[in-house]
Design a protein around this motif. Structure first.
Motif, short mmCIF file in Angstrom:
data_model
loop_
_atom_site.label_atom_id
_atom_site.label_comp_id
_atom_site.label_asym_id
_atom_site.label_seq_id
_atom_site.Cartn_x
_atom_site.Cartn_y
_atom_site.Cartn_z
N SER A 153 3.94 6.15 -5.83
CA SER A 153 3.95 6.72 -6.82
C SER A 153 2.89 6.98 -7.36
CB SER A 153 3.96 4.91 -7.63
OG SER A 153 2.63 4.29 -6.80
N ASP A 154 1.64 7.47 -6.96
CA ASP A 154 0.24 8.12 -7.27
C ASP A 154 0.80 9.53 -6.66
OD1 ASP A 154 -1.37 5.42 -8.07
OD2 ASP A 154 -2.22 5.63 -6.14
N VAL B 262 7.25 -3.07 -5.97
CA VAL B 262 7.56 -1.66 -7.32
C VAL B 262 6.13 -1.24 -7.35
CG1 VAL B 262 8.74 -1.18 -9.51
CG2 VAL B 262 9.61 -2.99 -7.03
N SER B 263 5.60 -0.16 -7.90
CA SER B 263 4.28 0.17 -8.20
C SER B 263 4.74 1.48 -9.37
CB SER B 263 3.86 1.00 -7.27
OG SER B 263 3.23 -0.14 -6.18
N GLY B 264 3.98 1.90 -9.89
CA GLY B 264 4.36 3.15 -10.82
C GLY B 264 5.55 3.30 -11.75
N ARG B 265 6.09 2.53 -12.56
CA ARG B 265 6.56 1.85 -13.35
C ARG B 265 6.80 2.36 -14.31
NH1 ARG B 265 6.22 -3.17 -11.84
NH2 ARG B 265 8.33 -4.27 -10.43
N SER B 266 5.19 2.99 -15.51
CA SER B 266 4.64 2.84 -16.27
C SER B 266 4.68 4.95 -16.24
CB SER B 266 3.15 2.70 -16.95
OG SER B 266 2.03 2.97 -15.49
N ASN B 267 4.44 4.91 -15.55
CA ASN B 267 5.41 7.48 -15.04
C ASN B 267 6.01 7.17 -15.35
OD1 ASN B 267 2.79 7.20 -13.19
ND2 ASN B 267 4.06 6.95 -11.05
N LYS C 67 0.78 -1.17 -0.01
CA LYS C 67 0.52 -0.05 0.06
C LYS C 67 0.89 0.80 0.37
CE LYS C 67 -3.58 1.51 0.25
NZ LYS C 67 -4.69 1.80 -0.92
N THR C 68 2.14 1.62 0.71
CA THR C 68 2.95 2.25 0.82
C THR C 68 3.11 2.68 -0.55
OG1 THR C 68 3.56 1.68 3.28
CG2 THR C 68 5.41 3.22 2.18
N SER C 69 4.01 1.67 -1.43
CA SER C 69 4.68 1.89 -2.39
C SER C 69 3.24 2.54 -3.45
CB SER C 69 4.93 0.09 -3.07
OG SER C 69 5.60 0.61 -4.47
N GLU C 70 2.54 1.64 -3.66
CA GLU C 70 1.67 2.90 -4.00
C GLU C 70 0.64 4.11 -4.04
OE1 GLU C 70 -2.44 -0.16 -3.39
OE2 GLU C 70 -1.99 -1.62 -5.01
#
Length: 346
Positions: free
Chosen positions: A115-116, A232-237, A109-112
């Motif tokens: 990145s958001d 790992v979150s937000g690679r597409s960012n 959740k922290t990763s999400e």
């Protein structure tokens, strides 16, 4: 290197405006941004001084200036104000206070969230259980075909695992299995438990009716437990960042973010520049990529929050978010806060 107040104001305006628009900043733009009157010629002279100091540099496509890698480091160390607005703090606090999260859930959740809220890539590392030893195992039957295993390490970390056996397992088998594992495995490093279980497999077969079922269940549980907890979150960012318009550069970066070992080698390679920001944050510059890291303490263990993005990232907001998120995580998993693992898993 000592900057005058005017040089500081001009340099800060260059950094913050370039972070916002990703376009080189010229003297005419600065005249509009500064809150004091100064001529275009004076601004150009001060920009020449800042360039001599290595804090800004000229691009090939414009007469404007952009911050250098050294400039970003100077800004992060000496000029940045990292404060998070109260509404964001309240919203983030609610997310964690309303749910009793396991460590895995909190890491994910922290990763999400990071990145958001940063529009960058975030990496959250939970504590590495491979450095811990097994303290105790408890098996609590739920039905004839399921049970809850409670695994406790020497650091006080507690992991709950629900087993669905797919066949009947007697309470006697569960009790015997629990006693056998505590006798044979207590004190074993978590990352060595599976090897040790292979050694005691004949002992399990001799004492348990459903030894194969229980053996496979526990091997799977310990293999997962010993793995480093990473999200790992937000690679597409990264695709939205104008700084990464090279397809090959972006492909290489994505490959690094997909592999924990490659990422570690990448951040540790010779030529990187790292500076400490405050007591818990570090800025690592790897070419035109920056990695902000913040340490998080879970009881006696340590994890890391990381945000990866261009050197042109919004340092003040990123660091403010990471500081606050690390405080929230430490509070959630702090025994003194009264929210221990057993309560979170009720």
């Amino acid at each position: 290197m000592e900057l005058t107040q005017r040089q500081k104001a001009i340099f800060q305006a260059i950094v913050e405006e370039f972070i916002r628009c990703a376009e080189p900043i010229g003297s005419k733009t600065l005249m509009k941004l500064l809150d004091f009157n100064v001529s275009s010629a004076t601004i150009r002279n001060e920009m020449a001084t800042l360039e001599k100091y290595g804090l800004i540099e000229k691009t090939h496509t414009s007469s404007g200036r952009v911050p250098s890698r050294k400039g970003y480091r100077y800004y992060a160390e000496h000029m940045m104000i990292s404060e998070l607005d109260e509404s964001t703090k309240a919203a983030l606090g609610t997310i964690f206070n309303e749910r009793h999260m396991s460590l895995d859930e909190a890491v994910r959740k922290t990763s999400e969230i990071l990145s958001d809220l940063t529009n960058l890539t975030s990496i959250v590392l939970g504590p590495d259980e491979s450095t811990q030893t097994l303290q105790n195992v408890q098996l609590i039957p739920i039905s004839s075909q399921s049970a809850v295993a409670i695994i406790v390490t020497n650091t006080g970390h507690i992991e709950n695992k629900v087993f669905q056996f797919g066949t009947d397992v007697s309470s006697k088998d569960l009790k015997t299995c629990c006693e056998l594992m505590n006798k044979e495995l207590t004190g074993t490093p978590i990352n060595k438990v599976v090897d040790r279980m292979e050694e005691i497999k004949p002992l399990m077969s001799a004492n348990l009716v459903r030894s194969e079922v229980l053996f496979e269940s526990f091997v799977t549980a310990f293999m997962r437990f010993a793995e480093e907890k990473v999200a790992v979150s937000g690679r597409s960012n990264m695709l939205a960042q104008p700084d990464f318009n090279s397809i090959e550069k972006l492909r290489q970066l994505m490959k690094v973010l997909e592999d924990g070992k490659l990422f570690q080698e990448w951040t540790d390679q010779e030529g990187n520049v790292a500076i400490q920001i405050g007591s818990r944050n570090e800025l690592i510059q790897i070419g035109d990529v920056s990695v902000i890291t913040t340490r998080v303490h879970y009881k006696q263990e340590e994890g890391q929050l990381m945000v990866v993005g261009p050197n042109r990232m919004q340092y003040s907001r990123v660091i403010a978010l990471m500081d606050y998120m690390s405080d929230v995580l430490e509070d959630v998993f702090d025994d003194k806060g009264g929210q221990d693992d057993e309560r979170r898993n009720e």
